[in-house]
Design an enzyme around this catalytic site. Structure first.
Site, PDB file in Angstrom:
ATOM      1  N   GLU A  15       0.835  -1.212   0.000  1.00 18.07           N
ATOM      2  CA  GLU A  15       0.000   0.000   0.000  1.00 18.07           C
ATOM      3  C   GLU A  15       0.865   1.255   0.000  1.00 18.07           C
ATOM      4  O   GLU A  15       2.085   1.203   0.072  1.00 18.07           O
ATOM      5  CB  GLU A  15      -0.902   0.027   1.248  1.00 18.07           C
ATOM      6  CG  GLU A  15      -2.366  -0.307   0.986  1.00 18.07           C
ATOM      7  CD  GLU A  15      -3.149   0.798   0.287  1.00 18.07           C
ATOM      8  OE1 GLU A  15      -2.543   1.809  -0.135  1.00 18.07           O
ATOM      9  OE2 GLU A  15      -4.369   0.648   0.136  1.00 18.07           O
ATOM     10  N   ARG A  98      -7.475   0.829  12.736  1.00 18.50           N
ATOM     11  CA  ARG A  98      -6.090   1.128  12.346  1.00 18.50           C
ATOM     12  C   ARG A  98      -6.124   2.193  11.255  1.00 18.50           C
ATOM     13  O   ARG A  98      -7.136   2.394  10.589  1.00 18.50           O
ATOM     14  CB  ARG A  98      -5.391  -0.119  11.806  1.00 18.50           C
ATOM     15  CG  ARG A  98      -5.990  -0.645  10.502  1.00 18.50           C
ATOM     16  CD  ARG A  98      -5.049  -1.649   9.830  1.00 18.50           C
ATOM     17  NE  ARG A  98      -5.596  -2.282   8.649  1.00 18.50           N
ATOM     18  CZ  ARG A  98      -5.594  -1.752   7.420  1.00 18.50           C
ATOM     19  NH1 ARG A  98      -5.100  -0.539   7.223  1.00 18.50           N
ATOM     20  NH2 ARG A  98      -6.096  -2.421   6.391  1.00 18.50           N
ATOM     21  N   ASN A 100      -5.326   3.601   7.604  1.00 15.80           N
ATOM     22  CA  ASN A 100      -5.223   3.014   6.274  1.00 15.80           C
ATOM     23  C   ASN A 100      -4.446   3.976   5.381  1.00 15.80           C
ATOM     24  O   ASN A 100      -3.267   4.206   5.607  1.00 15.80           O
ATOM     25  CB  ASN A 100      -6.620   2.685   5.721  1.00 15.80           C
ATOM     26  CG  ASN A 100      -6.563   1.759   4.524  1.00 15.80           C
ATOM     27  OD1 ASN A 100      -5.768   0.827   4.510  1.00 15.80           O
ATOM     28  ND2 ASN A 100      -7.377   2.005   3.524  1.00 15.80           N
ATOM     29  N   ASN A 146      -9.832   5.842   2.220  1.00 17.83           N
ATOM     30  CA  ASN A 146      -8.843   5.439   1.223  1.00 17.83           C
ATOM     31  C   ASN A 146      -8.287   6.612   0.442  1.00 17.83           C
ATOM     32  O   ASN A 146      -7.953   7.637   1.009  1.00 17.83           O
ATOM     33  CB  ASN A 146      -9.423   4.337   0.334  1.00 17.83           C
ATOM     34  CG  ASN A 146      -8.522   3.119   0.311  1.00 17.83           C
ATOM     35  OD1 ASN A 146      -7.307   3.246   0.223  1.00 17.83           O
ATOM     36  ND2 ASN A 146      -9.102   1.940   0.393  1.00 17.83           N
ATOM     37  N   ASP A 196      -9.715   1.888  -4.603  1.00 15.57           N
ATOM     38  CA  ASP A 196      -8.781   1.837  -3.461  1.00 15.57           C
ATOM     39  C   ASP A 196      -7.962   3.130  -3.429  1.00 15.57           C
ATOM     40  O   ASP A 196      -8.525   4.203  -3.335  1.00 15.57           O
ATOM     41  CB  ASP A 196      -7.926   0.571  -3.583  1.00 15.57           C
ATOM     42  CG  ASP A 196      -7.385   0.086  -2.255  1.00 15.57           C
ATOM     43  OD1 ASP A 196      -6.808   0.907  -1.519  1.00 15.57           O
ATOM     44  OD2 ASP A 196      -7.511  -1.112  -1.940  1.00 15.57           O
TER      45      ASP A 196
END
Length: 294
Positions: A15, A98, A100, A146, A196
């Site tokens: 990521e 958490r 991202n 995102n 995403d």
């Protein structure tokens, strides 16, 4: 268009790619692997730094240090010493969440959002870390915070909350960091996967990673029209960013997590880092500016 393998690795949840134009290297994370990577395209070397907690996003500060949005909040990280310095954890009371994705805006503020680790309830929020190291809550009730991008005029901010399939746009005030007038720029169609991570090019077009669809696509946010697609030999495409000397190389991160043995057999490069030379160019990544050196 087809992406090529830049670096073969079995990242669980690759990521957050961020290009450092001063060092000509790409930083990126493996969230589930609890590490950050530094890839040098000149040498083909990929250095790995163990963080010991999930890291959703990594960005570069003006002074060269890294800033992380991790499982337990915001941190500075020094790659030379391996030292992690805590800044603030806005969700210390929410261990089920958490961080991202995250990005630095044109004024040097670090925006990063949260999500639940194991569920998809609307328990995530979007936060902004400013130059005084204060954290402000910008949005709440998010499922999977995102991709983010700011347009060339610095008057618009784009944002993705993955399960909604909406590419949102806000009026954005560069000076104050205030976002207002949330609306849907366009809906992301099912055939492209779930939206995403994303980046923007100098023409104001959005490049969006399609989770589950093996592609990155380029969109006109004004019309919602898809302009081109990049096929990637992986299933779950997580994010993309422009890099290289001329910012015309698109780097693409992918994941292996959640794939069956059968799927992994068909797409063994899943989790690797990919790249493609594009006709479009991106912008240098904004650097985090902080006035307190801690």
């Amino acid at each position: 268009m087809k992406a090529e393998l830049a670096y073969e690795i079995k990242a669980l949840l690759g990521e957050g790619p961020c290009w450092d134009e001063r060092k000509q290297v790409l930083y990126w994370t493996d969230i589930s692997g609890k590490v950050i990577h530094r890839f040098d395209p000149q040498t083909g070397q990929n250095d790995t730094f163990k963080i010991g907690q999930m890291v959703g996003a990594v960005v570069v500060a003006e002074d060269g240090r890294l800033v992380l949005a991790a499982e337990n909040g915001f941190y500075f990280y020094n790659t030379e010493t391996g030292q992690t310095t805590a800044i603030h954890d806005p969700e210390a009371d929410r261990p089920e969440n958490r961080f991202n994705d995250g990005k630095v805006d044109p004024a040097g503020r670090f925006w990063a959002g949260t999500m639940q680790k194991n569920d998809n309830d609307p328990e995530g929020s979007l936060y902004c870390l400013d130059d005084t190291l204060e954290v402000e809550t910008k949005l709440t009730g998010l499922r999977t915070s995102n991709g983010m991008a700011w347009d060339m005029t610095n008057k618009r901010m784009y944002f993705i909350d993955t399960p909604t399939r909406n590419i949102y746009v806000f009026d954005y005030n560069l000076k104050t960091g205030i976002i207002a007038n949330q609306r849907v720029a366009f809906q992301y169609p099912g055939g492209y996967g779930f939206p995403d991570g994303m980046t923007i090019d100098t023409e104001g077009m959005l490049w969006i990673a399609g989770w589950g669809a093996g592609k990155v696509s380029r969109w006109n946010p004004e019309t919602g029209a898809v302009l081109s697609t990049v096929e990637v030999p992986a299933q779950n495409i997580t994010s993309c960013t422009f890099g290289g000397k001329h910012f015309d190389t698109l780097y693409i991160t992918t994941a292996r997590e959640g794939m069956t043995d059968e799927e992994l057999e068909k797409l063994p490069l899943s989790g690797s880092l990919f790249s493609i030379q594009t006709n479009a160019t991106g912008l240098p990544a904004n650097r985090f500016k902080n006035i307190h050196h801690v």
